[in-house]
Design an enzyme around this catalytic site. Structure first.
Site, PDB file in Angstrom:
ATOM      1  N   LYS A  31       0.843  -1.210   0.000  1.00 41.12           N
ATOM      2  CA  LYS A  31       0.000   0.000   0.000  1.00 41.12           C
ATOM      3  C   LYS A  31       0.870   1.250   0.000  1.00 41.12           C
ATOM      4  O   LYS A  31       0.453   2.320   0.456  1.00 41.12           O
ATOM      5  CB  LYS A  31      -0.945  -0.004   1.204  1.00 41.12           C
ATOM      6  N   GLU A 118       4.404  15.240   5.331  1.00 45.41           N
ATOM      7  CA  GLU A 118       4.239  15.800   6.678  1.00 45.41           C
ATOM      8  C   GLU A 118       5.149  15.068   7.679  1.00 45.41           C
ATOM      9  O   GLU A 118       5.770  15.696   8.541  1.00 45.41           O
ATOM     10  CB  GLU A 118       2.773  15.717   7.111  1.00 45.41           C
ATOM     11  N   GLU A 138      -3.573  16.534  -1.484  1.00 44.82           N
ATOM     12  CA  GLU A 138      -4.782  16.862  -0.705  1.00 44.82           C
ATOM     13  C   GLU A 138      -5.705  17.785  -1.488  1.00 44.82           C
ATOM     14  O   GLU A 138      -6.922  17.635  -1.472  1.00 44.82           O
ATOM     15  CB  GLU A 138      -4.399  17.552   0.619  1.00 44.82           C
ATOM     16  N   GLY A 146      -3.416  17.677   7.421  1.00 38.36           N
ATOM     17  CA  GLY A 146      -3.923  17.557   8.795  1.00 38.36           C
ATOM     18  C   GLY A 146      -2.867  17.055   9.754  1.00 38.36           C
ATOM     19  O   GLY A 146      -3.132  16.847  10.939  1.00 38.36           O
TER      20      GLY A 146
END
Ligand code: 1HE
Length: 264
Positions: A31, A118, A138, A146
């Site tokens: 993934k 991030e 995003e 976030g």
């Protein structure tokens, strides 16, 4: 204390003669190392519970990519309150990376996108190989950063570049990424992990109090008005130089027993 089952998608090993380097591997290559909640909670748990012998850490990703960001498969319909808590969970985990016990070096390759970027931006040093690319998808997914990206990423590349990335879906390649400030080191493909380990060994030899000052005082001083920054610097300098280890290291240099600064 672990209140949640450890994730199988993240591994912790130790490297170095004294096991002084923690090596944290995102281990979900099928993934693309997408970050699910369990993985984020385990990441936090690892940084909160590193053995005191650890002096530096390396974070890297298994497979062809560092990290594809938030696990979009887990993105459910959340109400505003749940969304807030989810983002704050990420903040808490990445705060443990940035303001944890030891400097953290990210070894980057392939995709470093969304939440992966991030995570990388919470680390203290980023080493990218030539296959690395950076993006913030995003914008096109109808969501927002976030995991602290809006605070940390502009400190690396500036608000204008981040705005452009999110508005237009712009992708930076490894070379341009180094140029704009995503990574401090750019190495040939396949060599980021080795370089990160080499740097971690070097970092681990510093006086722990100096490393602490660099991780905890420097970014705070950068946020302070100059007058307060100068004062905080003086406090930190006084504390660091009063440590016995600092005195020993200076003595060693004066006695001709420590390395000189060598031209690179
Ligand atoms: C995923 C994810 C994911 C891959 N969540 N499953 N992040 C993104 O929007 C990036 C989305 N991912 C991609 O653009 C690409 O997957 C990559 C460029 C990273 C890699 O491409 P590639 O060709 O090597 O892999 P792939 O074929 O796209 O993906 C392989 C598998 O991983 C596939 O699943 P499969 O079951 O069909 O094999 C993909 O669905 C899966 N996969 N990425 C879930 N992100 C704190 S807020 C942060 C907000 C964000 O991070 S938003 C950005 C999310």
């Amino acid at each position: 204390m672990t209140l949640h089952p450890p994730s199988k998608d993240i591994q912790l090993e130790f490297s170095g003669a004294q096991q002084e380097i923690a090596v944290i591997r995102l281990s979900r290559p099928a993934k693309r190392n997408a970050l699910n909640d369990s993985l984020i909670l385990s990441l936090r748990n690892m940084f909160e519970n590193l053995p005191s012998s650890v002096r530096a850490a390396v974070v890297h990703g298994e497979g062809d990519h560092f990290c594809a960001g938030l696990d979009l498969g887990e993105l459910q319909e959340r109400d505003a309150g749940q969304g807030m808590h989810h983002s704050r969970m990420w903040h808490a985990a990445l705060e443990c990376v940035q303001h944890g016990p030891v400097p953290v070096i990210a070894a980057l390759h392939g995709a470093v996108v969304g939440g992966g970027l991030e995570l990388a931006s919470a680390c203290h040093i980023r080493v990218a190989d030539a296959s690395t690319f950076y993006a913030l998808p995003e914008g096109s997914r109808g969501i927002f950063v976030g995991g602290g990206g809006s605070v940390r990423i502009p400190k690396l590349i500036g608000v204008a570049r981040m705005t452009d990335m999110m508005l237009t879906g712009r992708v930076y390649n490894a070379q341009d990424g180094e140029h704009v400030g995503f990574a401090q080191y750019l190495v040939p493909e396949g060599q980021a992990f080795a370089k990160a380990l080499e740097l971690a060994s070097r970092v681990a030899q510093n006086a722990p109090l100096t490393n602490y000052a660099l991780m905890h005082a420097l970014p705070r001083i950068a946020e302070q008005p100059a007058d307060q920054g100068f004062f905080t610097e003086s406090l930190m300098a006084a504390i660091a130089q009063s440590a016995p280890e600092a005195k020993e290291r200076v003595q060693a240099f004066l006695a001709g027993k420590a390395n000189k600064v060598a031209k690179s």
